[in-house]
Design an enzyme around this catalytic site. Structure first.
Site, PDB file in Angstrom:
ATOM      1  N   LYS A  46       0.837  -1.208   0.000  1.00 55.74           N
ATOM      2  CA  LYS A  46       0.000   0.000   0.000  1.00 55.74           C
ATOM      3  C   LYS A  46       0.868   1.254   0.000  1.00 55.74           C
ATOM      4  CE  LYS A  46      -2.090  -0.965   3.879  1.00 55.74           C
ATOM      5  NZ  LYS A  46      -1.480  -2.276   4.183  1.00 55.74           N
ATOM      6  N   ARG A 120     -10.266   0.761   7.919  1.00 56.01           N
ATOM      7  CA  ARG A 120      -9.941  -0.659   8.046  1.00 56.01           C
ATOM      8  C   ARG A 120     -11.053  -1.450   8.673  1.00 56.01           C
ATOM      9  NH1 ARG A 120      -3.827  -2.277   9.347  1.00 56.01           N
ATOM     10  NH2 ARG A 120      -3.087  -0.380   8.429  1.00 56.01           N
ATOM     11  N   ARG A 154      11.712  -5.848   5.385  1.00 58.64           N
ATOM     12  CA  ARG A 154      11.393  -4.417   5.311  1.00 58.64           C
ATOM     13  C   ARG A 154      12.223  -3.609   6.301  1.00 58.64           C
ATOM     14  NH1 ARG A 154       5.335  -2.222   5.537  1.00 58.64           N
ATOM     15  NH2 ARG A 154       5.222  -3.283   7.533  1.00 58.64           N
ATOM     16  N   ARG A 187      10.614  -2.355  11.892  1.00 60.02           N
ATOM     17  CA  ARG A 187       9.478  -2.066  12.761  1.00 60.02           C
ATOM     18  C   ARG A 187       9.266  -3.212  13.734  1.00 60.02           C
ATOM     19  NH1 ARG A 187       4.656  -0.467   8.735  1.00 60.02           N
ATOM     20  NH2 ARG A 187       3.520  -1.657  10.302  1.00 60.02           N
ATOM     21  N   ARG A 198      -1.367  -9.530  13.012  1.00 59.74           N
ATOM     22  CA  ARG A 198      -1.822  -8.429  12.156  1.00 59.74           C
ATOM     23  C   ARG A 198      -2.593  -8.946  10.950  1.00 59.74           C
ATOM     24  NH1 ARG A 198       3.613  -6.081  10.922  1.00 59.74           N
ATOM     25  NH2 ARG A 198       2.731  -4.535   9.534  1.00 59.74           N
TER      26      ARG A 198
END
Ligand SMILES: Nc1nc2c(ncn2[C@@H]2O[C@H](COP(=O)(O)OP(=O)(O)OP(=O)(O)O)[C@@H](O)[C@H]2O)c(=O)[nH]1
Ligand SMILES: Nc1ncnc2c1ncn2[C@H]1C[C@H](O)[C@@H](COP(=O)(O)OP(=O)(O)O)O1
Length: 251
Positions: A46, A120, A154, A187, A198
């Site tokens: 996203k 969401r 990431r 993160r 998640r």
């Protein structure tokens, strides 16, 4: 479309995710302002897709996740509330995120905008309905295994929200941000335990939101394992709604 309003748009301090180079602003004189949303599970791209759209089409990109992460250290009430949820990879309560996002959107009444990570839940979608009529919802469908691989690779630059991936878009110099030279970090919620939670939460909450937008005929779904293959279709869709300010090929 959301109506424009008096008062003008003030750039927000926190929610704007700075792209790798400055976007070309689109003058907010169009009578129709584009209201778009990108939906997708954690790691679906996203942020990556939104950053490209923002640059090519001159839209304001607002990321709810980036906004929350930046508000954590600020000593404010919202940040303190959000922290306990983010640490566990959970969604923050609707009333918290909705209040924050509505305040930010109010500042951007006269700009084209693109939301990343909001709404969401059905409750959030209904709150958004209260202030505007969405034109376009883009949904990214990416296989679970791909998501897991991407999140573990990431790295982010916390101050700006710039995102890297060691295979897909590595930084010029390992471990440091291209623009500032500051260190990149992983993160907390990209840890494997948090990722699984998640993904589960996302699925449960997103289903009714997708159904709502599908029933309105504004949902556009894109499936695949590579952002670069999905991107030309997203670009074509956006081009049918708003003139690009940069050509598609330029990444
Ligand atoms: N290998 C690979 N990595 C990609 C691709 N597209 C995006 N990524 C990387 O995958 C990771 C997740 O992409 P993001 O754009 O941060 O995804 P997101 O949906 O915004 O993720 P959340 O912030 O968790 O919601 C980042 O490290 C990207 O650089 C792709 O096509 N291939
Ligand atoms: N619209 C929303 N409602 C509730 N929680 C949200 C939210 N947007 C973001 N958050 C919270 C929970 C997410 O796990 C966290 C990080 O969001 P994100 O950067 O969009 O990442 P992800 O999609 O990987 O969860 O912030």
């Amino acid at each position: 479309m959301c109506p424009g309003g008096a008062g003008g748009a003030r750039p927000g301090r926190l929610t704007r995710v700075p792209p790798r180079s400055a976007p070309v602003p689109v003058p907010a004189m169009a009578s129709k302002l584009l209201r778009a949303v990108v939906l997708g599970p954690p790691g679906s791209g996203k942020g990556t897709v939104c950053e490209r759209i923002a640059r090519r089409f001159g839209l304001q990109h607002l990321s709810s996740g980036q906004f929350l992460r930046e508000s954590l250290g600020g000593g404010g009430e919202a940040g303190a509330l959000a922290q306990q949820y983010l640490e566990r990879g959970l969604l923050v309560p609707d009333h918290v995120i909705t209040r924050l996002m509505m305040a930010e959107l109010e500042k951007r009444r006269e700009q084209h905008w693109l939301l990343d990570g909001f709404p969401r839940t059905l409750g959030q979608a209904k709150a958004l309905d209260g202030i505007c009529q969405l034109d376009l919802v883009i949904s990214l469908n990416i296989p679970f295994e791909t998501l897991k691989d991407r999140l573990s690779a990431r790295w982010v630059h916390p101050a700006s929200g710039r995102v890297y991936n060691m295979d897909f878009n590595p930084p010029h110099t390992q471990g440091v941000d291209d623009l500032t030279g500051e260190p990149l970090v992983q993160r907390e919620d990209d840890r494997p335990e948090a990722v699984a939670a998640r993904l589960r939460k996302y699925k449960d909450a997103a289903k009714p939101v997708m159904e709502l937008y599908k029933s309105r005929g504004i949902l556009h779904s894109f499936s695949g394992t590579e952002t670069n293959k999905i991107w030309p279709y997203v670009y074509t869709l956006l081009s049918s709604r708003i003139p690009p300010v940069l050509p598609e090929e330029e990444h």
